[in-house]
Design a protein around this motif. Structure first.
Motif, PDB file in Angstrom:
ATOM      1  N   ASN A 134       0.823  -1.214   0.000  1.00 44.16           N
ATOM      2  CA  ASN A 134       0.000   0.000   0.000  1.00 44.16           C
ATOM      3  C   ASN A 134       0.854   1.259   0.000  1.00 44.16           C
ATOM      4  O   ASN A 134       0.473   2.273  -0.589  1.00 44.16           O
ATOM      5  N   GLN A 135       2.007   1.225   0.660  1.00 43.95           N
ATOM      6  CA  GLN A 135       2.918   2.369   0.626  1.00 43.95           C
ATOM      7  C   GLN A 135       3.407   2.609  -0.801  1.00 43.95           C
ATOM      8  O   GLN A 135       3.490   3.761  -1.241  1.00 43.95           O
ATOM      9  N   VAL A 136       3.714   1.527  -1.507  1.00 44.33           N
ATOM     10  CA  VAL A 136       4.136   1.668  -2.907  1.00 44.33           C
ATOM     11  C   VAL A 136       2.979   2.229  -3.732  1.00 44.33           C
ATOM     12  O   VAL A 136       3.163   3.131  -4.552  1.00 44.33           O
ATOM     13  N   ARG A 137       1.768   1.721  -3.504  1.00 43.34           N
ATOM     14  CA  ARG A 137       0.581   2.195  -4.227  1.00 43.34           C
ATOM     15  C   ARG A 137       0.359   3.685  -3.982  1.00 43.34           C
ATOM     16  O   ARG A 137       0.133   4.463  -4.917  1.00 43.34           O
ATOM     17  N   LYS A 138       0.443   4.109  -2.733  1.00 41.20           N
ATOM     18  CA  LYS A 138       0.231   5.521  -2.412  1.00 41.20           C
ATOM     19  C   LYS A 138       1.307   6.401  -3.048  1.00 41.20           C
ATOM     20  O   LYS A 138       1.023   7.499  -3.538  1.00 41.20           O
ATOM     21  N   PHE A 139       2.550   5.929  -3.049  1.00 40.10           N
ATOM     22  CA  PHE A 139       3.620   6.696  -3.673  1.00 40.10           C
ATOM     23  C   PHE A 139       3.395   6.779  -5.181  1.00 40.10           C
ATOM     24  O   PHE A 139       3.548   7.844  -5.788  1.00 40.10           O
ATOM     25  N   ARG A 140       2.996   5.658  -5.792  1.00 42.99           N
ATOM     26  CA  ARG A 140       2.677   5.656  -7.230  1.00 42.99           C
ATOM     27  C   ARG A 140       1.569   6.669  -7.514  1.00 42.99           C
ATOM     28  O   ARG A 140       1.647   7.434  -8.468  1.00 42.99           O
ATOM     29  N   ASN A 141       0.535   6.681  -6.692  1.00 44.17           N
ATOM     30  CA  ASN A 141      -0.567   7.624  -6.893  1.00 44.17           C
ATOM     31  C   ASN A 141      -0.087   9.066  -6.766  1.00 44.17           C
ATOM     32  O   ASN A 141      -0.502   9.940  -7.526  1.00 44.17           O
ATOM     33  N   TRP A 142       0.795   9.321  -5.814  1.00 44.73           N
ATOM     34  CA  TRP A 142       1.351  10.660  -5.626  1.00 44.73           C
ATOM     35  C   TRP A 142       2.094  11.096  -6.895  1.00 44.73           C
ATOM     36  O   TRP A 142       1.934  12.228  -7.367  1.00 44.73           O
ATOM     37  N   VAL A 143       2.886  10.192  -7.475  1.00 40.62           N
ATOM     38  CA  VAL A 143       3.613  10.500  -8.710  1.00 40.62           C
ATOM     39  C   VAL A 143       2.624  10.699  -9.858  1.00 40.62           C
ATOM     40  O   VAL A 143       2.705  11.681 -10.603  1.00 40.62           O
ATOM     41  N   ALA A 144       1.674   9.773  -9.991  1.00 35.68           N
ATOM     42  CA  ALA A 144       0.728   9.804 -11.110  1.00 35.68           C
ATOM     43  C   ALA A 144      -0.150  11.050 -11.098  1.00 35.68           C
ATOM     44  O   ALA A 144      -0.582  11.507 -12.158  1.00 35.68           O
ATOM     45  N   HIS A 145      -0.384  11.607  -9.940  1.00 35.64           N
ATOM     46  CA  HIS A 145      -1.270  12.764  -9.835  1.00 35.64           C
ATOM     47  C   HIS A 145      -0.509  14.076  -9.658  1.00 35.64           C
ATOM     48  O   HIS A 145      -1.017  15.033  -9.071  1.00 35.64           O
ATOM     49  N   GLY A 146       0.707  14.108 -10.172  1.00 38.49           N
ATOM     50  CA  GLY A 146       1.425  15.374 -10.258  1.00 38.49           C
ATOM     51  C   GLY A 146       2.355  15.707  -9.114  1.00 38.49           C
ATOM     52  O   GLY A 146       2.843  16.833  -9.038  1.00 38.49           O
ATOM     53  N   ARG A 147       2.594  14.789  -8.211  1.00 31.90           N
ATOM     54  CA  ARG A 147       3.533  14.996  -7.092  1.00 31.90           C
ATOM     55  C   ARG A 147       3.244  16.293  -6.350  1.00 31.90           C
ATOM     56  O   ARG A 147       4.147  17.050  -6.012  1.00 31.90           O
ATOM     57  N   ARG A 148       1.969  16.505  -6.067  1.00 25.52           N
ATOM     58  CA  ARG A 148       1.582  17.702  -5.317  1.00 25.52           C
ATOM     59  C   ARG A 148       1.754  17.457  -3.829  1.00 25.52           C
ATOM     60  O   ARG A 148       1.361  16.415  -3.310  1.00 25.52           O
ATOM     61  N   GLY A 149       2.320  18.427  -3.149  1.00 21.18           N
ATOM     62  CA  GLY A 149       2.567  18.287  -1.720  1.00 21.18           C
ATOM     63  C   GLY A 149       3.668  17.269  -1.474  1.00 21.18           C
ATOM     64  O   GLY A 149       4.314  16.772  -2.389  1.00 21.18           O
ATOM     65  N   ALA A 150       3.864  16.983  -0.219  1.00 20.61           N
ATOM     66  CA  ALA A 150       4.892  16.009   0.154  1.00 20.61           C
ATOM     67  C   ALA A 150       4.287  14.600   0.097  1.00 20.61           C
ATOM     68  O   ALA A 150       3.135  14.411   0.451  1.00 20.61           O
ATOM     69  N   PRO A 151       5.080  13.615  -0.323  1.00 17.04           N
ATOM     70  CA  PRO A 151       4.554  12.251  -0.328  1.00 17.04           C
ATOM     71  C   PRO A 151       4.371  11.746   1.100  1.00 17.04           C
ATOM     72  O   PRO A 151       5.087  12.160   2.019  1.00 17.04           O
ATOM     73  N   GLU A 152       3.415  10.851   1.263  1.00 19.28           N
ATOM     74  CA  GLU A 152       3.182  10.246   2.573  1.00 19.28           C
ATOM     75  C   GLU A 152       4.402   9.433   3.005  1.00 19.28           C
ATOM     76  O   GLU A 152       4.726   9.343   4.177  1.00 19.28           O
ATOM     77  N   ASN A 153       5.061   8.839   2.026  1.00 18.29           N
ATOM     78  CA  ASN A 153       6.292   8.092   2.256  1.00 18.29           C
ATOM     79  C   ASN A 153       7.086   8.118   0.964  1.00 18.29           C
ATOM     80  O   ASN A 153       6.553   8.424  -0.092  1.00 18.29           O
ATOM     81  N   ASN A 154       8.359   7.828   1.049  1.00 15.82           N
ATOM     82  CA  ASN A 154       9.206   7.799  -0.134  1.00 15.82           C
ATOM     83  C   ASN A 154       9.587   6.354  -0.401  1.00 15.82           C
ATOM     84  O   ASN A 154      10.081   5.674   0.493  1.00 15.82           O
ATOM     85  N   VAL A 155       9.343   5.892  -1.616  1.00 15.12           N
ATOM     86  CA  VAL A 155       9.639   4.504  -1.967  1.00 15.12           C
ATOM     87  C   VAL A 155      10.654   4.494  -3.097  1.00 15.12           C
ATOM     88  O   VAL A 155      10.432   5.102  -4.140  1.00 15.12           O
ATOM     89  N   GLU A 156      11.752   3.824  -2.879  1.00 19.10           N
ATOM     90  CA  GLU A 156      12.786   3.673  -3.899  1.00 19.10           C
ATOM     91  C   GLU A 156      12.446   2.475  -4.783  1.00 19.10           C
ATOM     92  O   GLU A 156      11.825   1.510  -4.321  1.00 19.10           O
ATOM     93  N   PRO A 157      12.840   2.501  -6.061  1.00 18.38           N
ATOM     94  CA  PRO A 157      12.511   1.401  -6.968  1.00 18.38           C
ATOM     95  C   PRO A 157      12.949   0.016  -6.466  1.00 18.38           C
ATOM     96  O   PRO A 157      12.193  -0.951  -6.584  1.00 18.38           O
ATOM     97  N   ASP A 158      14.148  -0.082  -5.897  1.00 20.11           N
ATOM     98  CA  ASP A 158      14.614  -1.394  -5.415  1.00 20.11           C
ATOM     99  C   ASP A 158      13.713  -1.934  -4.308  1.00 20.11           C
ATOM    100  O   ASP A 158      13.415  -3.127  -4.275  1.00 20.11           O
TER     101      ASP A 158
END
Length: 188
Positions: A134-158
């Protein structure tokens, strides 16, 4: 074509390597022995070392975020396809019109509904792993929707690849990737 988590990871690593190679080439670009060869190429003669370095830096600046977006999107498509294939397999012998209508609605929800609901069906797999996905999903959504505001968490590709791969390996689903369906063995 990116049709699996492995393909998405290979794409990410290839783009990352190419951008780093380009930055290294930029350091050699203005050497006389290289400049002479490049000067004869119609596409490269006007490219400068600064151009190469800047373009590679631009790619690298957004690459990790975009990689998580691609990785999770492929993961989501895989889970949806595997889940739908399992429903097809489990419901193959059903004939009652009301049950068939319910199955059709279920399959529509799997294809088009909120992905969190699809994942909730596999909740017994463990809350910790589900939360990590879910953390990866939320980060993906943050990126997909324009990276507005600070992300809830930061997920690295690895980390994303590791989490998503573990989730796929733990699910007891029909393996459906690239349009082929095969039974995935799973220990009881």
């Amino acid at each position: 074509m990116i049709g699996s988590l492995e393909d998405a990871e290979r794409w990410y690593r290839s783009v990352r390597s190419l951008a780093h190679y380009t930055q290294r080439l930029a350091k050699l670009w203005d050497r006389d022995e290289i400049a002479g060869v490049l000067g004869r190429d119609n596409r490269l003669r006007d490219v400068t070392a600064a151009d190469l370095h800047d373009k590679a830096a631009t790619v690298l600046e957004d690459l990790d975020d975009l990689a998580v977006l691609v990785l999770f999107s492929v993961f989501e498509a895989t889970v949806r396809a595997r889940t739908e294939a399992d429903v097809d397999r489990e419901m193959a012998d059903l004939q009652h019109p009301a049950v068939l209508a319910a199955v059709k609605a279920l399959k529509d929800a799997i294809r088009n509904g909120g992905f969190a609901k699809v994942m909730a069906a596999y909740g017994a797999m463990g809350n910790d792993l589900t939360e990590q996905v879910n953390q990866v999903r939320k980060f993906r959504n943050w990126v997909a929707h324009g990276r507005r505001g600070a992300p809830e968490n930061n997920v690295e590709p690895d980390h994303a690849v590791e989490r998503l791969r573990r989730y796929l390996n733990l699910t007891r689903l029909t393996k459906v990737e690239m349009g082929r369906a095969t039974r995935q063995s799973s220990p009881e």
